[in-house]
Scaffold this active site. Structure first.
Site: not given
Ligand SMILES: Cc1cc2nc3c(=O)[nH]c(=O)nc-3n(C[C@H](O)[C@H](O)[C@H](O)COP(=O)(O)OP(=O)(O)OC[C@H]3O[C@@H](n4cnc5c(N)ncnc54)[C@H](O)[C@@H]3O)c2cc1C
Length: 414
Positions: A95, A226, A319, A323, A410
Site C-alpha cells: 500500500h 479518509y 488506531p 501504529k 505515516y
Molecule cells: C479496530 C482496530 C483496528 C486497528 N487497526 C490497526 C492497524 O491497522 N494497524 C495497527 O498497527 N494497529 C491497529 N490497531 C491496534 C492493534 O490492533 C493493537 O495495537 C495490537 O493488537 C496490540 O498488540 P498487543 O500484542 O500489544 O496486544 P493484543 O493484540 O491486545 O494482545 C494481547 C493478548 O493478551 C491476551 N490477554 C489479555 N489478558 C490476559 C490475561 N489476563 N492472561 C493471559 N492473556 C491475556 C489477549 O487475549 C490477547 O491475545 C487496531 C486496533 C483496533 C481495535
C-alpha cells in the site's frame, strides 16, 4: 524440564517447558499471545531460551480476531529480520498511496514517493498471529491457550512467579527469570505493578471515538480512503479481497447498538460521497460494530523488577495512523533481544534502556496519530477549527512539502 544454569545462562531446551508436580520452571513467561507476546516469544525461543506463553483466549479466537490490517514498513522490517514475513509477503498487499475526500472532492497522496518507496502492507492481524503461533511452536516454544485467573507475584525477586488455571481447570504455578507482560491494555500485567511505581505520563481524552465496522464485501477502492464531510469522518480501510473495514466518527461513549446496519451504510454513503463516478458497495456486517476510543495513555517505565511490559499493555495509541500493532511488534523484538542479552551474556544494559527505546518510538507514533486525527475529525460546533482543517487538507492536496511531512509521519517509525 529446562531452566537456567547457576550463572544465569539458559540450559538447552528439549522443546518447551516441562510439567512437574512443583512449580514449572522456565526462563521467560510471556503473558498474552498477541503480536507483542508472540514476537517476543519467537525471538527468545529462536535463541534457545525456554519460554512459556500464557494466553487467555483459545487458539481459534486469537487466530480469527479481527483488528489491525495495515502494517507500516518498520514493523514489516522487524518481521523480515526474524523470518516471520513469509505469509505477509505471500498474501499481503503493498500500500503506497492513500486518498482523502474533502467536501466531495477526492485527492490522492502518493506518500511512498516522498520516503524512498517505504510503504505499508495490508495483512490482517489475525493471519499474522496465526503465522507467529506456528513460528513459535516450530522453534520449540510452549503455549497454554484458554488459561484463566493469571496472577503475578515476586516481581522484584530473582524468580518471579505466575499462577494460572489451565483450560482443563488445573491450577498451576510457573517460575521464571523474567516475565513479559504482553496482555494488552486491560491485561493483568500492568495491573500487577504498584501504582506508585508506574506513571501514566499523558492522557488525552478525546470527545470522539470510531465506530469500527467489518463488512463481508470487496473493497470499493484500491487505496485507503479518509473521508471528511460535514457529517463527520468516515474511513474505508482494506483487509482482503472479500472484506472491508470501515470507520465512522462518533461521539465518545456512543452505544454501538444504536448503529444498525442500515444506519451505518447510509452514513458511510453520505460521508464518502464524491462528485465523480464512484460507488460504495455494501455487504453484510461480519461482526457487531464496536466503538474504539481515541484516547491516548502511556505508562512508564515499562519495567518493574523482572516484569517488562510490551505493546498495548504499556500504552494506548489511537488506531488513526495504524501504529498500534507495529509498535507492539517492534517492542517484541526489542524486548526479546534485551532479555536474551541478559540471559546469555549477563548484560542487562539493553533491558535498562528498553523502556526509553520503546517510548521514543511510541511518542513519535502518537504524534503521527494526533496529526491525522486533527486532519480528519470534524469539530462540528467549532467553525474556527473547521477552517483550520480546510487549510490543512488544502495544503496536503497542493503542497509537496506538506505531503512529504505527512508521508514521514505515516511511515515512521513503524
Ligand atoms: C479496530 C482496530 C483496528 C486497528 N487497526 C490497526 C492497524 O491497522 N494497524 C495497527 O498497527 N494497529 C491497529 N490497531 C491496534 C492493534 O490492533 C493493537 O495495537 C495490537 O493488537 C496490540 O498488540 P498487543 O500484542 O500489544 O496486544 P493484543 O493484540 O491486545 O494482545 C494481547 C493478548 O493478551 C491476551 N490477554 C489479555 N489478558 C490476559 C490475561 N489476563 N492472561 C493471559 N492473556 C491475556 C489477549 O487475549 C490477547 O491475545 C487496531 C486496533 C483496533 C481495535
Amino acid at each position: 524440564m529446562t531452566g537456567s544454569s547457576p550463572d544465569g545462562r539458559p540450559l538447552p531446551s528439549p522443546g518447551g517447558s516441562g510439567r512437574q508436580s512443583g512449580p514449572q520452571v522456565t526462563d521467560v513467561i510471556v503473558i498474552g499471545a498477541g503480536v507483542a507476546g508472540l514476537v517476543t516469544a519467537v525471538v527468545l525461543a529462536r535463541q534457545g531460551i525456554d519460554t512459556l506463553v500464557l494466553e487467555r483466549a483459545s487458539r481459534a479466537d486469537v487466530e480469527s480476531r479481527s483488528r489491525a490490517g495495515l502494517l507500516g514498513p518498520g514493523a514489516v522490517e522487524v518481521l523480515e529480520r526474524h523470518g516471520l514475513a513469509e505469509g505477509l509477503r505471500a498474501a499481503g498487499a503493498p500500500h503506497r498511496n492513500c486518498e482523502f475526500r474533502h467536501r466531495r472532492q477526492a485527492f490522492v497522496v502518493e506518500y511512498a514517493q516522498y520516503v524512498d518507496g517505504r510503504h505499508h502492507m495490508v495483512y490482517p492481524q489475525q493471519k499474522l498471529v496465526a503465522d507467529l503461533v506456528l513460528a513459535y511452536l516450530a522453534a520449540g516454544g510452549t503455549i497454554e491457550f484458554s488459561v484463566r485467573d493469571v496472577t503475578l507475584d515476586g516481581l522484584t525477586s530473582d524468580r518471579p512467579t505466575v499462577a494460572f488455571v489451565t483450560a482443563n481447570g488445573e491450577g498451576r504455578t510457573a517460575k521464571s527469570r523474567f516475565i513479559a507482560g504482553c496482555d494488552g491494555h486491560h491485561g493483568v500485567s500492568r495491573a500487577s505493578i504498584p501504582w506508585e511505581a508506574l506513571r501514566c505520563t499523558q492522557q488525552y481524552e478525546s470527545p470522539w471515538a470510531w465506530l469500527a465496522v467489518l463488512a463481508g464485501v470487496a473493497p470499493s477502492t484500491d487505496k485507503i480512503i479518509y473521508g471528511v464531510s460535514p457529517q463527520g469522518f468516515a474511513g474505508h480501510m482494506l483487509r482482503d479481497h472479500q472484506t472491508s473495514r470501515f470507520y465512522l466518527q462518533v461521539e465518545a461513549g456512543t452505544d454501538a447498538a444504536q448503529w444498525p446496519a442500515d444506519r451505518i451504510w447510509e452514513e458511510l454513503q453520505a460521508r464518502l460521497a464524491v462528485d465523480e463516478d464512484w460507488e460504495l458497495a455494501e455487504g453484510p456486517l461480519l461482526e457487531p460494530p464496536s466503538v474504539v476510543a481515541m484516547d491516548s495513555a502511556f505508562y512508564e517505565p515499562m519495567r518493574f523488577g523482572r516484569l517488562l511490559l510490551a505493546g498495548d499493555a504499556s500504552r494506548r495509541v489511537p488506531p488513526a495512523a495504524a501504529k498500534g500493532a507495529g509498535l507492539a511488534i517492534a517492542d517484541g523484538e526489542t524486548l526479546g533481544l534485551a532479555v536474551a542479552a541478559a540471559l546469555h551474556d549477563l548484560d542487562e544494559r539493553p533491558l535498562d534502556a528498553y523502556s526509553d527505546v520503546c517510548q521514543r518510538r511510541a511518542w513519535l507514533s502518537q504524534e503521527a496519530s494526533t496529526k491525522l486525527l486533527h486532519m480528519v475529525h470534524v469539530e462540528f460546533s467549532d467553525p474556527f477549527a473547521q477552517r483550520l482543517q480546510d487549510v490543512r487538507l488544502d495544503r496536503l492536496r497542493t503542497s509537496p512539502a506538506a505531503a512529504a511531512d505527512f508521508a514521514e509521519h505515516y511511515v515512521s517509525p513503524v
